[in-house]
Structure formats: C-alpha cells, structure tokens
Design a protein around this motif. Structure first.
Motif, PDB file in Angstrom:
ATOM      1  N   ASP A 141      32.689   0.702  69.402  1.00  0.00           N
ATOM      2  CA  ASP A 141      33.083  -0.589  68.842  1.00  0.00           C
ATOM      3  C   ASP A 141      32.333  -1.754  69.472  1.00  0.00           C
ATOM      4  N   TYR A 142      32.326  -1.702  70.766  1.00  0.00           N
ATOM      5  CA  TYR A 142      31.778  -2.862  71.458  1.00  0.00           C
ATOM      6  C   TYR A 142      30.260  -2.906  71.427  1.00  0.00           C
ATOM      7  N   LEU A 143      29.690  -1.998  70.679  1.00  0.00           N
ATOM      8  CA  LEU A 143      28.251  -2.001  70.484  1.00  0.00           C
ATOM      9  C   LEU A 143      27.807  -3.327  69.869  1.00  0.00           C
ATOM     10  N   PHE A 144      28.671  -3.911  69.098  1.00  0.00           N
ATOM     11  CA  PHE A 144      28.250  -5.101  68.366  1.00  0.00           C
ATOM     12  C   PHE A 144      28.561  -6.399  69.106  1.00  0.00           C
ATOM     13  N   GLY A 145      28.540  -6.286  70.414  1.00  0.00           N
ATOM     14  CA  GLY A 145      28.819  -7.469  71.226  1.00  0.00           C
ATOM     15  C   GLY A 145      27.634  -8.415  71.259  1.00  0.00           C
ATOM     16  N   LYS A 146      27.762  -9.416  72.119  1.00  0.00           N
ATOM     17  CA  LYS A 146      26.736 -10.457  72.138  1.00  0.00           C
ATOM     18  C   LYS A 146      25.663 -10.217  73.186  1.00  0.00           C
ATOM     19  N   GLN A 147      25.964  -9.360  74.171  1.00  0.00           N
ATOM     20  CA  GLN A 147      25.004  -9.200  75.266  1.00  0.00           C
ATOM     21  C   GLN A 147      23.826  -8.335  74.872  1.00  0.00           C
ATOM     22  N   ASP A 148      22.772  -8.437  75.657  1.00  0.00           N
ATOM     23  CA  ASP A 148      21.616  -7.575  75.450  1.00  0.00           C
ATOM     24  C   ASP A 148      21.838  -6.205  76.058  1.00  0.00           C
ATOM     25  N   LEU A 149      22.751  -6.150  77.010  1.00  0.00           N
ATOM     26  CA  LEU A 149      23.083  -4.854  77.606  1.00  0.00           C
ATOM     27  C   LEU A 149      24.533  -4.561  77.292  1.00  0.00           C
ATOM     28  N   ILE A 150      24.825  -3.327  76.848  1.00  0.00           N
ATOM     29  CA  ILE A 150      26.192  -2.959  76.500  1.00  0.00           C
ATOM     30  C   ILE A 150      26.537  -1.662  77.215  1.00  0.00           C
ATOM     31  N   LEU A 151      27.732  -1.669  77.852  1.00  0.00           N
ATOM     32  CA  LEU A 151      28.199  -0.448  78.503  1.00  0.00           C
ATOM     33  C   LEU A 151      29.119   0.276  77.523  1.00  0.00           C
ATOM     34  N   ALA A 152      28.695   1.459  77.104  1.00  0.00           N
ATOM     35  CA  ALA A 152      29.471   2.228  76.124  1.00  0.00           C
ATOM     36  C   ALA A 152      30.055   3.442  76.804  1.00  0.00           C
ATOM     37  N   SER A 153      31.362   3.651  76.595  1.00  0.00           N
ATOM     38  CA  SER A 153      31.985   4.763  77.311  1.00  0.00           C
ATOM     39  C   SER A 153      31.787   6.099  76.581  1.00  0.00           C
ATOM     40  N   HIS A 154      31.510   6.044  75.281  1.00  0.00           N
ATOM     41  CA  HIS A 154      31.325   7.312  74.540  1.00  0.00           C
ATOM     42  C   HIS A 154      30.054   7.274  73.720  1.00  0.00           C
ATOM     43  N   SER A 155      29.004   7.872  74.274  1.00  0.00           N
ATOM     44  CA  SER A 155      27.762   7.964  73.507  1.00  0.00           C
ATOM     45  C   SER A 155      27.980   8.924  72.346  1.00  0.00           C
ATOM     46  N   PRO A 156      27.482   8.600  71.147  1.00  0.00           N
ATOM     47  CA  PRO A 156      27.596   9.549  70.020  1.00  0.00           C
ATOM     48  C   PRO A 156      26.828  10.834  70.296  1.00  0.00           C
ATOM     49  N   ILE A 157      25.896  10.822  71.228  1.00  0.00           N
ATOM     50  CA  ILE A 157      25.110  12.019  71.526  1.00  0.00           C
ATOM     51  C   ILE A 157      25.770  12.877  72.590  1.00  0.00           C
ATOM     52  N   THR A 158      26.009  12.275  73.726  1.00  0.00           N
ATOM     53  CA  THR A 158      26.531  13.072  74.857  1.00  0.00           C
ATOM     54  C   THR A 158      28.040  13.011  74.940  1.00  0.00           C
ATOM     55  N   GLY A 159      28.661  12.044  74.275  1.00  0.00           N
ATOM     56  CA  GLY A 159      30.105  11.855  74.435  1.00  0.00           C
ATOM     57  C   GLY A 159      30.436  11.209  75.771  1.00  0.00           C
ATOM     58  N   GLN A 160      29.405  10.848  76.559  1.00  0.00           N
ATOM     59  CA  GLN A 160      29.643  10.257  77.870  1.00  0.00           C
ATOM     60  C   GLN A 160      29.127   8.824  77.914  1.00  0.00           C
ATOM     61  N   THR A 161      29.165   8.278  79.100  1.00  0.00           N
ATOM     62  CA  THR A 161      28.755   6.889  79.254  1.00  0.00           C
ATOM     63  C   THR A 161      27.301   6.677  78.867  1.00  0.00           C
ATOM     64  N   ALA A 162      27.059   5.525  78.291  1.00  0.00           N
ATOM     65  CA  ALA A 162      25.678   5.167  77.966  1.00  0.00           C
ATOM     66  C   ALA A 162      25.511   3.663  78.127  1.00  0.00           C
ATOM     67  N   ILE A 163      24.260   3.260  78.324  1.00  0.00           N
ATOM     68  CA  ILE A 163      23.941   1.837  78.320  1.00  0.00           C
ATOM     69  C   ILE A 163      23.077   1.596  77.086  1.00  0.00           C
ATOM     70  N   LEU A 164      23.455   0.575  76.354  1.00  0.00           N
ATOM     71  CA  LEU A 164      22.647   0.266  75.174  1.00  0.00           C
ATOM     72  C   LEU A 164      21.891  -1.028  75.423  1.00  0.00           C
ATOM     73  N   TYR A 165      20.599  -0.977  75.189  1.00  0.00           N
ATOM     74  CA  TYR A 165      19.768  -2.169  75.313  1.00  0.00           C
ATOM     75  C   TYR A 165      19.525  -2.678  73.905  1.00  0.00           C
ATOM     76  N   ARG A 166      19.816  -3.925  73.642  1.00  0.00           N
ATOM     77  CA  ARG A 166      19.808  -4.441  72.264  1.00  0.00           C
ATOM     78  C   ARG A 166      18.761  -5.532  72.091  1.00  0.00           C
ATOM     79  N   LYS A 167      18.093  -5.516  70.962  1.00  0.00           N
ATOM     80  CA  LYS A 167      17.138  -6.587  70.644  1.00  0.00           C
ATOM     81  C   LYS A 167      17.378  -6.999  69.195  1.00  0.00           C
TER      82      LYS A 167
END
Ligand code: G
Ligand code: G
Ligand code: MN
Length: 507
Positions: free
Chosen positions: A117-143
C-alpha cells in the motif's frame, strides 16, 4: 580489652565493602558507556557506507532505465531485465502510470494492487514490509518521470544484513519515515524507538532520506560492560568482600584498643570508686580511690582489664590526673563531714614518678584542700620497680616535705618489697589480702603477717590489712594491733555518692 563493638566493626566493614563495590561498579559503567558510544559511532559509519552503496546501485539502475520508460512494455521488458540481471542488489523494476502497473521485470506479471500500500507514498525511498517477490522486507527506490513512475526494488536483506554485520542485531535500526527495520529484517513502528533521544545515537544519511539509530541506554551499557569487562565485574564483589573482611579484621586488633583508651580519656570516662579504710577498731579513717571505666556500651569495667595497657601506652598518667581532679571535687564537697586526719589513697604507677609533675600535682591537690585535715597517700605497687636514682629520691623527699604519705601496695607479693623499704622513705605498708586470708590458722600466712608486723614496728611504718572479709579477720587485726584495715567486710569500692550515704554523717 574493650575495643570497638562488634556492631561498630560490622558497620565499618559493610560501609567500606559496599562503598568500594559502588565506586568500582560506577567506574566500570562509566567506562562501558564511553566505550559503547565509540563502538556505536563506528558501527553507524560502517553500516551507513554499506547501505548507501546498495541504494547507490538502485539509483544507477534507475538512471540507466530512464530512457526506456517512455516505450511500450513489449519493447523494453528485455532491456529492463538485462539491467536487473547486472545489478548485484536490485531484484525488480516496475513502471507505473498512476496506480496502474505498465511493465515489470518479473516473469510472472503481478497486479499493481499486490504492491504494498505504502508504495504510493511521497518519498523517493519506501520501506516495504512485504515484497511481492520474496514476501520479505524490501526498499523501493522511486523516480517520477512525467506521467510515469519508475520503481527499483532493493532486497531488504542488503539493509538489515548491513545492520547485523557491524553490530549485535539488537541495537541498530534503519529508520525511514515512521517505520524502522531491525537487524532481523523485521519492520516496526519507529516512534517508540525515537522516544528518548538521550538513550540513543542517531545518524542521518548524507545522501538519502533515512537515518540509522543505535540504542545507548542502560541495558546496552550493561551488556557492553558484561561483554568487554566481565573479569573486572566479577572481581569487584570479591574485592569489596576482601576489603570488608580486612577492615573487620584490622578493627578488631592492633592499635584500636589504644585508640579506644585515648577516646575514653577525652570523653572523661574514667571515674573514681571509693573503698573505705577503717581503723583497727572499725572507725572510718580514709578511702582508697579505685579507678573504674564507665564504658558507654560495655558498662563499668574493672581496672584489671585496662590498667596494664594504659600503663604500657602511657595513658595512665593523664588518667590518674583526671581521677585526682574528680576526687578533689568530691572531697571539697564533703570535706566538712570527714573525720579528722582523713586519708585519701591514690594508686600511682612507677612511670608517674619519672618526672616532677607528680610533685606539682600533689602540691596543687593539697593546696586546694588547705584548711581541711586531709592526708594524701600515694600507693605504689611493687609490680613495677622504681629506679633508686637521685631524681627519684629527690621526688620522694619533696613529697615527704609536703606531707604526702607513701604506701607500698600488695606488700609481700612482689620481689622488691624489702628493696623499696631500703631505698625510699615509706610511711605505710599494705599487707596483701592473700596473707590476711590465712591469718586465722597457724601457718606461713600468719608467720609472714607477724614478721611484717615486727618489721613495721621497728621501721615505724603504719600497717593496713587488705582484703578483710570476715568478723574473725577483723578480730585478728584488732588483736595484732594493726593500724588500719580495708575489705569487703566493711564495703566494696563504691561510687562516691553511695560512699557518702553509707559512711558520712548525713547533713
Ligand atoms: O578495684 P579493683 O580491685 O578492680 O582494682 C584492681 C587493681 O587495679 C588495684 O589493685 C590497683 O592496683 C589497680 N588500680 C585501681 N585503680 C587504679 C588507679 O587509679 N591507678 C593505678 N595505677 N592502678 C589502679
Ligand atoms: O592492689 P589494691 O590494694 O589497690 O587492690 C584493691 C582492690 O582489691 C580493689 O579493687 C578491690 O576491688 C579489691 N578488694 C578490696 N577489698 C577486698 C576484699 O575484702 N576481698 C577481695 N577479694 N578483694 C578486695
Ligand atoms: Mn591499692
């Protein structure tokens, strides 16, 4: 010998032991706190370098992917996938338009709503607790690129792995916005962590909008002390115990009875008791002053327990002076009620005769009583022998001139009785109670007493029978014509007030 009481010694030992324990522990904890701080600062720097490296990679990836974003997914999917394969940290790239997923490097296409859900936040870096790939934590870098959004997914392992690599995983956190990531890869609410700024070290990244936080509270300091200073921590109670035991041991011996005497002297705890001296026919003729120690905790202590030590360490002289002063005060109060020619006997030890002070003290004593018919007697025991040198002889002469009488105490028990009689002018002989005890029977005691009697008559020396306890002994004393007698038959040594009550006419 009275010393500090057990309770006092225990208190002192406990105080020293606990004091040392607290001091050493405090020192240890201060060292640990400083050590932990240094250690944490270094860990933060290292972890930040590793994490920045991983995010740098995502940024590079995004820059490389940028020219491909405008094209249709069919055309760019392979090129995007090549970029991902070349990246050591990133796992996936996503192209979105609004909430709609246009393209992904994943083989199995996913729905945009599966992205956190919080993927669509405002920051360039997002901490995601459930990656769709690993099901684990991921960091998303957004541009954001015009209408479209480019996302690089960085495996969370590269972040919490870095935390874990430089530090015990318990104490270091990666904080992004209001979420935090710990060294186990778990995400948590950042607010409680950041609550007490004084208990943590915080280091914001120079390049990206995250910061690293190291906990520096008491649990961490204690754990640090335990890890790095275990030997000292374990040795501290042992040291404290040893110090306590040592203090307990030392306070129970050595110089402390002497100090106790000095303390008692300053506190004026030595007081006179008075034993009546009677004439042969049972009339009050004088007193012997006998010292008692009115100890604040141990009660009344008899002189046998402290006089030998007092003589040994020289306190006996000032103690005797105090006793004389108190005796004088008493005599001045009751002088009018004393029978004429009242004898006041003070026990004096040999070392008191080593200087002229004794002469001055006796002079002052008598001067204070001028006008009253009171005689001062100095009792000398033959336990310690006096030197017959010119100075000592001079002192005896001066005392004699003043009218001070000299008595030999416990006569017959030492080995210098006769030498004393030979060397000094002696006025009175006190026959030791051991001879008086056997005076009723035929035997050596009686023979010795008869001999002393003969000696005394020839030398014109007065006699006192000591230790008179029975009526039969009183009768013998009378029959022998012994001048004075003293003993439990008449009274034990008494406190002055009690002596007055029993032996002086009441006013
Ligand atoms: O009172 P008591 O029986 O406890 O006395 C025991 C002995 O202590 C006495 O025989 C005497 O020798 C000694 N003594 C008592 N008072 C004094 C004192 O004031 N000075 C000295 N030097 N000895 C004393
Ligand atoms: O050594 P000196 O004469 O100073 O000893 C006097 C001590 O002897 C006093 O302390 C006193 O307690 C003790 N004393 C006095 N009278 C008697 C007595 O009749 N019997 C016994 N056993 N002791 C006595
Ligand atoms: Mn005596």
């Amino acid at each position: 010998m009275p010393t500090e009481t057990l309770a006092q010694r225990l208190r002192l030992a406990a105080l020293l032991g606990v004091g040392l324990l607290i001091a050493l522990l405090a020192l240890n904890l201060m060292q640990a706190a400083a050590g932990l701080r240094k250690d944490s600062e270094r860990s933060l720097r290292h972890a930040e370098a590793m994490i920045d490296g991983a995010i740098d990679d995502s940024q590079t990836l995004i820059e490389s992917a940028r020219p491909l974003v405008g094209r249709a997914c069919k055309e760019n999917a392979l090129a995007l996938r090549d970029l991902i394969t070349a990246s050591p940290y990133a796992r996936a790239l996503y192209v979105l338009e609004g909430n709609r997923l246009l393209c992904t490097t994943l083989h199995r296409p996913i729905q945009a709503q599966n992205l956190p859900d919080y993927l669509f936040g405002k920051q360039d870096l997002i901490l995601a607790s459930h990656s769709p790939i690993t099901g684990q934590t991921a960091i998303l870098y957004r541009k954001q690129l015009g209408q479209r959004t480019l996302l690089a997914e960085l495996d969370g392992f590269h972040i919490f792995g870095a935390l874990r690599a430089v530090k015990g995983e318990e104490n270091l956190f990666f904080v992004l916005g209001n979420r935090a990531l710990d060294g186990h890869g778990m995400t948590l609410n950042a607010a409680p962590l950041l609550q007490d700024e004084s208990r943590l070290l915080s280091s914001p990244s120079d390049e990206y909008p995250y910061r690293l936080v190291a906990l520096n509270g008491y649990p961490q300091i204690l754990a640090f002390a335990w890890d790095y200073n275990r030997d000292t921590l374990l040795a501290t109670p042992v040291l404290a115990l040893l110090l306590g035991l040592l203090s307990f041991h030392l306070s129970g011996r050595g110089g402390s009875p002497r100090r106790e005497l000095a303390r008692a002297l300053a506190a004026r705890e030595f007081i006179p008791y008075l034993q009546p001296v009677m004439s042969g026919d049972g009339q009050l003729r004088g007193i012997e002053v006998l010292m008692r120690w009115r100890h604040p905790e141990q009660g009344m202590i008899a002189p046998g327990h402290f006089i030998p030590l007092a003589e040994e360490c020289g306190h006996i002289v000032p103690m005797t002076r105090q006793l004389m002063a108190q005796t004088l005060d008493y005599l001045l109060r009751v002088a009018d009620r004393l029978p004429p020619g009242f004898h006041v006997a003070i026990n004096v030890c040999a070392q008191h005769f080593k200087d002229q002070d004794i002469v001055a003290e006796c002079r002052a004593f008598l001067a204070a009583l001028a006008g009253h018919d009171i005689r001062l007697v100095l009792e000398l025991t033959e336990r310690e022998m006096l030197d017959g040198d010119a100075r000592t002889l001079g002192i005896f002469d001066a005392l004699d001139e003043m009218g001070v009488l000299v008595a030999i105490d416990d006569f017959g028990t030492g080995h210098s009785s006769l030498a004393y009689l030979q060397m000094f002018h002696v006025d009175i002989i006190k026959i030791d109670r051991s001879f008086i005890m056997g005076i009723q029977e035929e035997g050596p005691s009686r023979l010795i007493v008869e001999n002393i009697l003969d000696l005394a008559r020839r030398m014109e020396v007065a006699l006192v029978a000591e230790g008179v306890e029975t009526a039969a002994q009183v009768e013998m004393v009378r029959r022998y014509g012994i001048d004075f007698q003293q003993g439990f038959y008449f009274a034990k040594p008494l406190p002055p007030a009690e002596f007055s009550r029993h032996f002086l006419p009441q006013t």
